[in-house]
Design an enzyme around this catalytic site. Structure first.
Site, PDB file in Angstrom:
ATOM      1  N   TYR A 116      51.913 103.590 -11.440  1.00 18.86           N
ATOM      2  CA  TYR A 116      50.523 103.699 -12.007  1.00 18.86           C
ATOM      3  C   TYR A 116      50.752 104.375 -13.235  1.00 18.86           C
ATOM      4  O   TYR A 116      50.387 104.100 -14.574  1.00 18.86           O
ATOM      5  CB  TYR A 116      49.429 104.117 -11.111  1.00 18.86           C
ATOM      6  CG  TYR A 116      49.229 103.711  -9.822  1.00 18.86           C
ATOM      7  CD1 TYR A 116      49.255 102.364  -9.796  1.00 18.86           C
ATOM      8  CD2 TYR A 116      49.010 104.548  -8.891  1.00 18.86           C
ATOM      9  CE1 TYR A 116      48.887 101.868  -8.588  1.00 18.86           C
ATOM     10  CE2 TYR A 116      48.646 103.898  -7.538  1.00 18.86           C
ATOM     11  CZ  TYR A 116      48.647 102.600  -7.474  1.00 18.86           C
ATOM     12  OH  TYR A 116      48.251 101.985  -6.126  1.00 18.86           O
ATOM     13  N   ASP A 161      48.420 110.565  -8.575  1.00 22.99           N
ATOM     14  CA  ASP A 161      47.397 110.833  -7.482  1.00 22.99           C
ATOM     15  C   ASP A 161      46.447 111.682  -7.542  1.00 22.99           C
ATOM     16  O   ASP A 161      45.285 111.443  -7.383  1.00 22.99           O
ATOM     17  CB  ASP A 161      48.344 110.602  -6.286  1.00 22.99           C
ATOM     18  CG  ASP A 161      48.954 109.272  -5.824  1.00 22.99           C
ATOM     19  OD1 ASP A 161      48.598 108.410  -6.262  1.00 22.99           O
ATOM     20  OD2 ASP A 161      49.760 109.297  -4.636  1.00 22.99           O
ATOM     21  N   GLY A 209      38.660 104.113  -0.866  1.00 20.73           N
ATOM     22  CA  GLY A 209      40.156 103.654  -1.470  1.00 20.73           C
ATOM     23  C   GLY A 209      40.739 102.395  -1.308  1.00 20.73           C
ATOM     24  O   GLY A 209      41.855 102.276  -1.755  1.00 20.73           O
ATOM     25  N   HIS A 219      52.039 102.449  -6.191  1.00 24.43           N
ATOM     26  CA  HIS A 219      51.878 104.004  -5.923  1.00 24.43           C
ATOM     27  C   HIS A 219      52.094 104.481  -7.166  1.00 24.43           C
ATOM     28  O   HIS A 219      52.210 104.197  -8.350  1.00 24.43           O
ATOM     29  CB  HIS A 219      53.413 104.160  -5.156  1.00 24.43           C
ATOM     30  CG  HIS A 219      53.032 103.983  -3.618  1.00 24.43           C
ATOM     31  ND1 HIS A 219      51.865 104.745  -3.030  1.00 24.43           N
ATOM     32  CD2 HIS A 219      53.516 103.059  -2.860  1.00 24.43           C
ATOM     33  CE1 HIS A 219      52.124 104.406  -1.581  1.00 24.43           C
ATOM     34  NE2 HIS A 219      53.102 103.587  -1.452  1.00 24.43           N
ATOM     35  N   ASP A 220      52.039 106.197  -6.953  1.00 16.52           N
ATOM     36  CA  ASP A 220      51.744 106.946  -8.139  1.00 16.52           C
ATOM     37  C   ASP A 220      52.866 106.772  -9.083  1.00 16.52           C
ATOM     38  O   ASP A 220      52.499 106.353 -10.457  1.00 16.52           O
ATOM     39  CB  ASP A 220      51.962 108.296  -7.605  1.00 16.52           C
ATOM     40  CG  ASP A 220      51.851 109.287  -8.782  1.00 16.52           C
ATOM     41  OD1 ASP A 220      50.934 110.144  -8.762  1.00 16.52           O
ATOM     42  OD2 ASP A 220      52.893 109.547  -9.499  1.00 16.52           O
ATOM     43  N   LEU A 247      35.802  99.316  11.723  1.00 14.44           N
ATOM     44  CA  LEU A 247      34.955  98.583  10.634  1.00 14.44           C
ATOM     45  C   LEU A 247      35.068  97.005  10.550  1.00 14.44           C
ATOM     46  O   LEU A 247      34.469  96.320   9.981  1.00 14.44           O
ATOM     47  CB  LEU A 247      35.486  99.073   9.338  1.00 14.44           C
ATOM     48  CG  LEU A 247      34.939 100.488   9.101  1.00 14.44           C
ATOM     49  CD1 LEU A 247      35.459 100.742   7.643  1.00 14.44           C
ATOM     50  CD2 LEU A 247      33.655 100.908   9.224  1.00 14.44           C
ATOM     51  N   LYS A 248      36.149  96.378  11.592  1.00 10.18           N
ATOM     52  CA  LYS A 248      36.204  95.057  11.794  1.00 10.18           C
ATOM     53  C   LYS A 248      35.224  94.519  12.881  1.00 10.18           C
ATOM     54  O   LYS A 248      34.934  93.287  12.793  1.00 10.18           O
ATOM     55  CB  LYS A 248      37.610  94.926  12.275  1.00 10.18           C
ATOM     56  CG  LYS A 248      38.683  94.766  11.157  1.00 10.18           C
ATOM     57  CD  LYS A 248      40.036  94.479  11.443  1.00 10.18           C
ATOM     58  CE  LYS A 248      41.021  94.599  10.456  1.00 10.18           C
ATOM     59  NZ  LYS A 248      42.347  94.388  10.786  1.00 10.18           N
TER      60      LYS A 248
END
Length: 354
Positions: free
Chosen positions: A131, A156, A85, A127-128, A63-64
Site C-alpha cells: 500500500y 496500517d 475491513g 499488505h502495508d 456470518l455464513k
C-alpha cells in the site's frame, strides 16, 4: 463505561491490523465496542492474546449462516457505528452492507481497506508494504541502496487505523447534527498519500530530492540521523535548528569552527564522519547522560524491552507493563484499559439494550 466516547456503541467485524487498532483506540476512550468474530478463529501470528483486541467484549457468530447474519444485523441496527475491513462487496453479499440498515439512518459505516472501495486495485490483495509502495512513501524511506519497510506503522496504523478513527468521529458528529449517517471509505493508500503532504510539498517546491538519504529528514543530513556508539547501541540526533546544533556540539565537545559547513550538502559526508568518530568513543548510555534533557535534540535508541523502563515513560505512565497506555491524554475524560470477555448472544443482546 467512562471516557470521552462512553456514549458511543460500535460493532466491530473482526479483521487484521488496522480495524482492531481503530476499535482498540475507540474502546480505550470509553466507547462500548462489541467485536464479532468467526467461531474458532485463530490469530494469524498464533498469539494467545493480541494487545489490539483489548478493551471490548466479543461474540462468536457464523456470518455464513442465516442465524448469524440476523444476529449481527440486529446488533448493528442498534449501534452508532460499525467497523469492517472486508474486501469490497463482501458485506453487501452478506446482507450487512451500508444500505441494509434503513431502520438506523444515523449509522456511520466505517470501511477499512488497503486500496479503497473503488479503483483498479480495489479487489486486489495487499499488505502495508504494498500500500505504501504506490504512494512514494516507501521510495523515500531507508538507506540509499534500497527502500526499507518502516514496520507497519506508516500504512496500517497511521494511514489506516487513525484515518478511519478520524473519519468516523467526524461522521458521528455530523450524524448528530443532521440525523444522517454515512460511509467512511478509509483506504490505506489514500491515507499514506495524505500523510506525505509535507514531503510532497517540499518536492514540488524543489527542496526535496527524489532519492533516499539525500534530504533533511531521511537520514541524508548528518544532523538528523542515528550513530553507532562504543557499546554497539545507537544515538539518535535531530539537531536541525542552529541553536540546537550549537548545544549538541557543546555537549559533544566539538569546535564548530573546525567542522565542515553543515549548510553545504557537499560537506555532509565529511561532517557525518566527524560526528560518527566522536560518538563512537563512548557508550550509548554515557551519551544519554550527557545529552538527554537538554536542547541538543538527542536520545538513545532503546529496544522494545528497554523502552517501558525509561524514566520519562515511567513518570508519565506511558506503558502498563509492556503494553502502551491509551493516547492521547484527555484531562476531563481520560482513557483507560478495560478487560473484555466472550459473550453469549443473549448476553450481547442484553448488554446492547439501551
Amino acid at each position: 463505561m467512562t471516557g470521552a466516547l462512553s456514549h458511543l456503541r460500535v460493532v466491530e467485524i473482526a479483521g487484521l491490523g488496522p480495524t482492531p487498532f481503530s476499535a482498540m483506540w475507540l474502546a480505550d476512550h470509553g466507547a462500548r465496542v462489541l467485536r464479532i468474530t468467526r467461531p474458532g478463529a485463530r490469530h494469524i501470528f498464533g498469539l494467545e492474546r493480541d494487545v489490539l483486541d483489548r478493551g471490548r467484549d466479543w461474540l462468536e457468530l457464523d456470518l455464513k449462516s442465516p442465524e448469524g447474519r440476523a444476529a449481527a444485523h440486529a446488533l448493528i441496527a442498534g449501534a452508532d457505528a460499525v467497523i469492517e475491513g472486508m474486501r469490497p462487496g463482501v458485506m453487501e453479499r452478506l446482507g450487512l452492507g451500508p444500505g441494509d440498515f434503513p431502520e438506523n439512518p444515523r449509522l456511520v459505516y466505517g470501511r477499512m481497506t488497503g486500496w479503497g472501495q473503488t479503483g483498479p486495485l480495489a479487489h486486489s490483495a495487499g499488505h502495508d508494504l504494498t500500500y505504501i509502495a504506490i504512494t512514494g512513501a516507501l521510495h523515500a524511506i531507508g538507506p540509499a541502496a534500497h527502500p526499507l519497510p518502516p514496520l507497519n506503522l506508516v500504512g496500517d496504523f497511521a494511514a489506516g487505523s487513525m484515518y478511519l478513527v478520524a473519519g468516523m468521529l467526524a461522521a458521528i458528529l455530523s450524524a448528530r447534527e443532521t440525523g444522517r449517517g454515512q460511509v467512511v471509505d478509509a483506504a490505506i493508500s489514500d491515507g499514506v498519500a495524505h500523510l506525505m503532504a509535507m514531503i510532497s510539498g517540499m518536492r514540488a517546491a524543489g527542496i526535496w530530492q527524489d532519492a533516499r538519504q539525500a534530504n533533511l529528514l531521511d537520514g541524508g543530513a548528518p544532523y538528523y540521523g542515528c550513530y553507532a556508539c562504543a557499546c554497539g547501541g545507537f544515538l539518535a540526533i535531530g539537531a536541525i535548528e542552529p541553536q540546537f546544533w550549537a548545544e549538541l556540539l557543546r555537549r559533544l565537545e566539538l569546535d564548530p569552527a573546525a567542522l565542515p559547513d553543515r549548510a553545504d550538502p557537499a560537506q555532509w559526508p565529511a561532517l557525518r564522519a566527524v560526528l560518527a568518530t566522536r560518538i563512537a568513543t563512548r557508550a550509548r548510555d554515557d551519551w544519554a547522560a550527557v545529552l538527554e534533557g537538554s536542547d541538543a535534540c538527542a536520545a538513545p535508541v532503546l529496544s522494545l524491552d528497554e523502552a517501558p523502563r525509561h524514566p520519562h515513560h515511567v513518570a508519565r505512565g506511558t506503558f502498563h507493563g509492556s503494553e502502551p497506555a491509551p493516547a492521547p491524554r484527555l484531562s476531563e475524560t481520560p482513557g483507560a484499559l478495560r478487560p473484555g470477555r466472550q459473550l453469549t448472544l443473549a448476553e450481547a443482546r442484553a448488554a446492547w439494550r439501551r
